[in-house]
Each structure stands twice: as C-alpha cells, then as structure tokens.
Motif scaffolding. Structure first.
Motif: not given
Lengths: 442, 213
Positions: A89, A93, A114-116, A119, A122-123, A125, A351, A357, B156, B177-179, B181
């Motif tokens: 993840t 990023h 996979f959700i990563a 995410q 989003v990490a 931004k 999410p 966020g 996560i 959940p939001g963000i 990691f």
C-alpha cells in the motif's frame, strides 16, 4: 523439540488415482480426493540460507541491508529506480506521488482489486475513478478509460490482477494521447511480464507488495516502489522527507528478501508448472475454464480464478451464484480451498460509500464532481463474482506433483456430477449474490 | 549500530528464528497479539494496537481521538518529524495548552527494563519500539475501548477487517472506516519486540540484584 513449530509436512501424500474422479463425492459421504489430515500447504519455506543471511545482515548497518535488497530486486525487475517500503500500500502511495499526483487529481483504477489500490489513491489525496473489468482478463477494461478522463485526471493505475499483466501497451497509448502517467499496481505480479519485460518496469512508476502470501515474500510485510524517471524518484523521496511519514522497510524483511530473491526463479517455475497442469486438466472439463492469458503475456498466478460454465451442464435454469456456492461447498469437501477472493466492487466498500477520507471528507471534497460509487456500474465484475471461484495457495511452491494432480482430479470429479451440484444448489437456503453481503477484503 | 545493541538484537533474533516462527500471517497472529498483551500488562492500558511505524501509531492515536483533517491537537515538545506528519494529515498543533492530547514515549535498550516508571500515567499512549533496532515498530495503548476501535479502523486488515473477512458481517456498522493504511506490522518484527519485552524481566531482576548486593 516439542517447543519448535515445524514447517515440515508430517505425512506424504499418496499418489492420486484417476479412478477417484468416478467415486462418490465427499460432500455425500465418499472419500475426499485430499484426505482431511493432508491438506496443509506451507509458504514460504525458511531455509538455512535465510537464517545465514540474517546472521550476515546483522553485521551490517540496517540501511545497508535494505539498500542491498532494494538494489538487487530493482535490477531483477529492470526498473531504473526503487524505494523499499513497509507495505505494498505504501509503495503504491509513493508511486503515485512520485508520478506527480497532487491533491484533488483523479486517478483511474479498476473496480476489481484489493482495497489498497484505491486507498493508496486517497492517501495521495487524489480521487479514485473506477472502470469495470474486461470479462476475460479481469483486468481494467481499457475501452472504458477514455470516457472517464477529465481535466483533473493525472494518472491511470491498472492492476495486474491475480498476476496477469493488464493491457499496458493499449493503456500507454491513451496516456501518451492525454499526457497522463501510467502507474502499475504490480502487487500480484512478481516476475509477470509482457513480451519479457517484467511488470514494475513498464509504466512510469509502480508499486508492489512483498508480504508473506505473495509470490515473492520478504520477512512478513514489505513493498517496493519503482520509477522510470529520476525526477519522479526524487519527487517520491522529497515527499517522504516533507510529510514525515515513516514508510521504511524493516531490515529483517530486507534480509529475507535477499535470500528469498535467490529462490524466486524456482518459485516461479513451480507455480507455472502447476498452473499448466491444472489448466490442461480444466480444459478437459465442461464446467470449468482456466484463466485467460493473451499471447506474449506471462501470468504469475498469484491467484488462479476459475470460470464456471453451468449452461454446459444444463444448470443454467438455476441462479449462477447458487451453482457457484454449491460447487464451492462440494470442492471444499474434496480438500480444495476454493474461495471468492473479493465479493463486492471496491467502490461499494464503506470507505468509498462514506467518503470520510482523512476526516471531514478530505480529499473527496476537493472534487467538483459528486461521484456516486455504485456497484451497478460494474456489471462485468458483478457477473464475475457470480460465476467464478479462486484458489490462492494451491499453485505455489513447494506444492508437490501429487498435490496439484489431486486438485485437478477434484475439479474433474465435480464435473462428473451435475445432478449433485443441482441437488446442493436447490437445497441452499435463501442466499444472496456475493456483492449483496458485507464486503470482505480478501 | 552500537556493539551492545548488536548483541541484544542478535540474542533476540536468534531466539525468534530458532523458535520456528515463520512469516505466514495466520500462523503468527499469536506474535502480534502477544506483543499487544505484553504492553497491556506493563502499561496497565488494556487496549493495544500495533503499527509498522511510529507515525502509524501516532496516526492511530489521532484517529482514536477523532482528530482528522482540519482539526486540532495539543502535543508539546514535538519533533520535526512529528510536526511534518501532523501537518501532512491536515491537523493543526495547538501548543502550550493545558495538557497533551496523549503521551508519546520511545523505548530503547537503556529504558526497556523500567520504562513504565517514566510514564505520566497516561490514558492514551503512543510507544515507539523502533530504537530497539528490529525495524519500525510502534503501538498505541489506551484505557478506552472506543478509541482502540477507531484506531483499528484506520488499518487495512485491522481487527474489524479481519473479522469481516471470516464472517462476512460488518460487526460495527456505527464505526465505519475512512482512509485506511496498511500499518500491519511484520509478525517477525512483532516477535522480536515481544521477546525483547520478555527479556526485560531478566534486566529488572538484574537491577534488583544489583541494588540488594
């Protein structure tokens, strides 16, 4: 020695007989293809080389160990620059930030991953914008991408899902046309390649997971970000400095990486052999289809998704997801751990439904578009969830020939019993399609 | 790396490697849980969450306190890294308020035998184990179950994701959940930190022995 937890398999598996295909199903009281006490698989094996590497590495400064591993793996992949990270993840990023993704930008990704993947966007931004999947490859549907490009789009991040490379040549053409960055999510795709160019080195940047269940495992958790251009690499390094975030890899993980990398070619060869054996066996059935692999693409089979064809067995009057559920129950009883691996498009996960966020809706509030993340927008993925099953660990080294042969026979045995599949499907309680249940991550 | 530190690390690592602990996540849940339990026992803070970096644990404590983008926190004597990280999260530090929102503490080979004596009886604590030398490793410990739940939601494959994976039922629909990691720590690093804490028992005994002879 009773205190020592051993990896060693306690019992050899008998060589399977092809007659097993015609025996009674285990679900209905017959003998399972794989005995109950012989279903264990182990990965990775820790050998004396791993322990020796640890003893050698401990004599060096931690950063030198991490740099040694990163440099060796970078060369293997063929990328120009690499940054070792704590997880896949965090590598994604960094790849996005290095590629120049800034707050409020949009990044196009597939909904099936996979959700990563999402995410990580989003990490960075940025706002994830999802495509449906190609119904054959299960990777991003390239034909949908151009319609999703806006003035805010900065990058396209395909996922080499299960280890099959996404159609990077076609996506690169789109990136060139609209001046976008191509970022690979290569988390499943160690040693996978397109025309012998290894995934991770093809796009502008890439992220890759090296956690314990991946084809190339380091010491538990880890990742690697790859970059083609020096300026992108330096942008990622500057981000680490400016944000203060600690994404650094443990030297223990790196030390394991050094010794495990020596065995990656062996792991790959065993996995490819097992995949071929299983695919050849499934081709002989009517009910099951093996994964699709385009010419020139090398699938690394981190996972192996099997398509079900109920119509070929006269089962198409039943709901397809009930047929799938019945087959899953039957094959599990034979000793093959077949599963869903994801059940809902990522935009349908909480999410993205809530868009909380980092708090106070940031960064989703940066977008001018009020995106509705609706699972109905991804019909190919929904169909895939209804009519496929995935096996995750059954191909990996050191799975013996006897074991993979037993898996193949188990699928052939199910193929022989459409009436039994019908019976189980009809007796199922009122179950919902997979994507109407709560989202599971893996 | 300091020679004394190298000896401690070698000792712990040898014990971990020879115990048969391997890298698989499922098989090593005990190691991460064991580390969390050891910290709960030492700090008397019953709810503990592990992270693969100090900034991850800091993030967890902020999340546990419902402090996110656009919000404020009070933390005194912050390091340059802490300042940068809080700023990156979009959070403003209000200095010189009455009390820090939570306490932070770094554990090393010098203080591992008695670090709880240096704590200011916190209700929430961020503990950094990175200086032990096994790699980034930190925990958030709290007396408030709800704070722990919020911190776990940041991860996560945190406790709630793992539960949903097996049951396919969302156990806490009120806490979404939001963000997220991937702050999941390597079981090997967790095992090393856990064994270091167990070894501290010998250090405490030695200290007692030194005082009484």
């Amino acid at each position: 020695m009773r205190w020592l937890r051993t990896d060693f398999l306690q019992k050899p598996l008998d060589f399977p007989s092809e007659e097993m295909v015609f025996e009674s199903l285990a679900y209905f009281g017959g003998e399972p293809v794989l005995p109950y006490d012989n279903r264990k698989t182990n990965f990775p094996y820790i050998t004396k080389e791993d322990v020796m590497q640890m003893l050698i590495s401990i004599q060096h400064e931690p950063n030198n160990v991490i740099n040694e591993f990163a440099e060796k793996y970078r060369k293997y992949v063929g990328a120009n620059y690499a940054i070792p990270t704590a997880s896949g993840t965090s590598s994604l990023h960094l790849a996005l930030v290095g590629a120049g993704v800034k707050p409020g930008d949009e990044v196009i990704i597939p909904n099936f991953t996979f959700i990563a993947t999402a995410q990580a966007v989003v990490a960075a931004k940025a706002i994830p914008v999802f495509t449906d999947i190609d119904p054959d490859s299960y990777c991003m549907d390239v034909s949908q991408v151009e319609a999703l490009i806006t003035d805010q789009t900065k990058a396209i991040m395909p996922v080499h899902v299960h280890g099959l490379p996404a159609d990077l040549p076609a996506l690169q053409q789109i990136c060139d046309k609209y001046e976008l960055k191509l970022v690979e999510d290569a988390s499943h795709a160690h040693s996978a390649s397109i025309h012998e160019q290894i995934c991770g080195s093809i796009g502008d940047a890439a992220g890759q997971s090296l956690m314990a269940d991946k084809n190339f495992p380091v010491g538990g958790e880890g990742g690697m970000a790859f970059f083609k251009k020096e300026e992108d690499y330096h942008r990622a390094l500057a981000f680490l400095e400016d944000s203060g975030i600690d994404y650094s890899m443990s030297w223990i993980a790196a030390a394991f990486g050094v010794s495990q990398l020596e065995r990656l070619a062996y792991y790959d060869a065993v996995r490819a052999r097992n995949a071929k054996l299983l695919s050849d066996a499934l081709e002989k059935t009517e009910l099951f289809s093996p994964p699709y692999v385009p010419d020139g693409f090398n699938h690394s089979y981190n996972m192996y998704r099997i398509k079900l064809n109920p119509a070929k067995k006269g089962l198409d009057d039943l709901e397809d997801y009930k047929v799938k559920e019945a087959i899953q129950q039957l094959i599990m009883e034979e000793g093959v751990f077949a599963r869903e691996w994801q059940n809902r498009p990522i935009p349908g996960h909480l999410p993205f439904q809530n868009k909380k966020g980092f708090g106070n809706q940031y960064p989703f509030c940066l977008s001018d578009t009020d995106r509705k993340y609706q699972i109905e927008d991804y019909p190919n993925t929904l169909a895939m969830f209804r009519n496929t099953l995935t096996i995750c660990r059954e191909l990996r080294s050191p799975i013996e020939y006897e074991r993979i042969q037993s898996y193949a026979l188990a699928f052939q045995k199910i193929d022989q019993n459409p009436d039994k599949i019908r019976k189980v499907a009809e007796e199922l309680d009122a179950i919902q399609p997979p994507y109407e249940r709560d989202a599971r991550l893996g | 790396m300091d020679k004394n530190m190298r000896f401690q690390i070698s000792f712990v690592l040898s014990r971990v490697l020879n115990s048969g602990i391997i890298m698989s996540i499922e098989k090593n849940e005990k190691e991460i849980k064991g580390l969390e339990n050891a910290i709960a026992k030492i700090t008397k803070l019953p709810y503990v969450s592990t992270f693969n970096s100090y900034t991850g644990a800091l993030h967890g404590a902020l999340q546990g306190n419902d402090i996110g983008h656009g919000d404020f926190v009070t933390l005194s004597n912050t390091t340059d890294q802490e300042e940068k990280f809080i700023d990156w999260l979009g959070i403003t530090n209000q200095y010189a308020m009455e009390q820090d929102t939570f306490e932070r503490f770094s554990v090393n080979w010098e203080n591992i035998g008695s670090f709880e004596e240096d704590l200011q009886q916190p209700s929430t604590l961020v503990l950094d184990f990175t200086e032990l030398g096994f790699g980034p490793c930190a925990l958030m410990a709290t007396e408030d179950n709800r704070m722990w739940e919020k911190a776990e939601r940041l991860k996560i494959f945190g406790a709630f994701d793992l539960r949903t994976m097996w049951t396919q039922e969302e156990s806490h629909p009120d806490l979404q959940p939001g963000i997220q990691f991937n702050y999941r720590i390597s079981p090997l690093v967790a095992a090393c930190a856990k064994l270091s804490l167990l070894k501290r028992g010998e250090m405490v005994e030695n200290r007692f022995f030194a005082k009484t002879t």
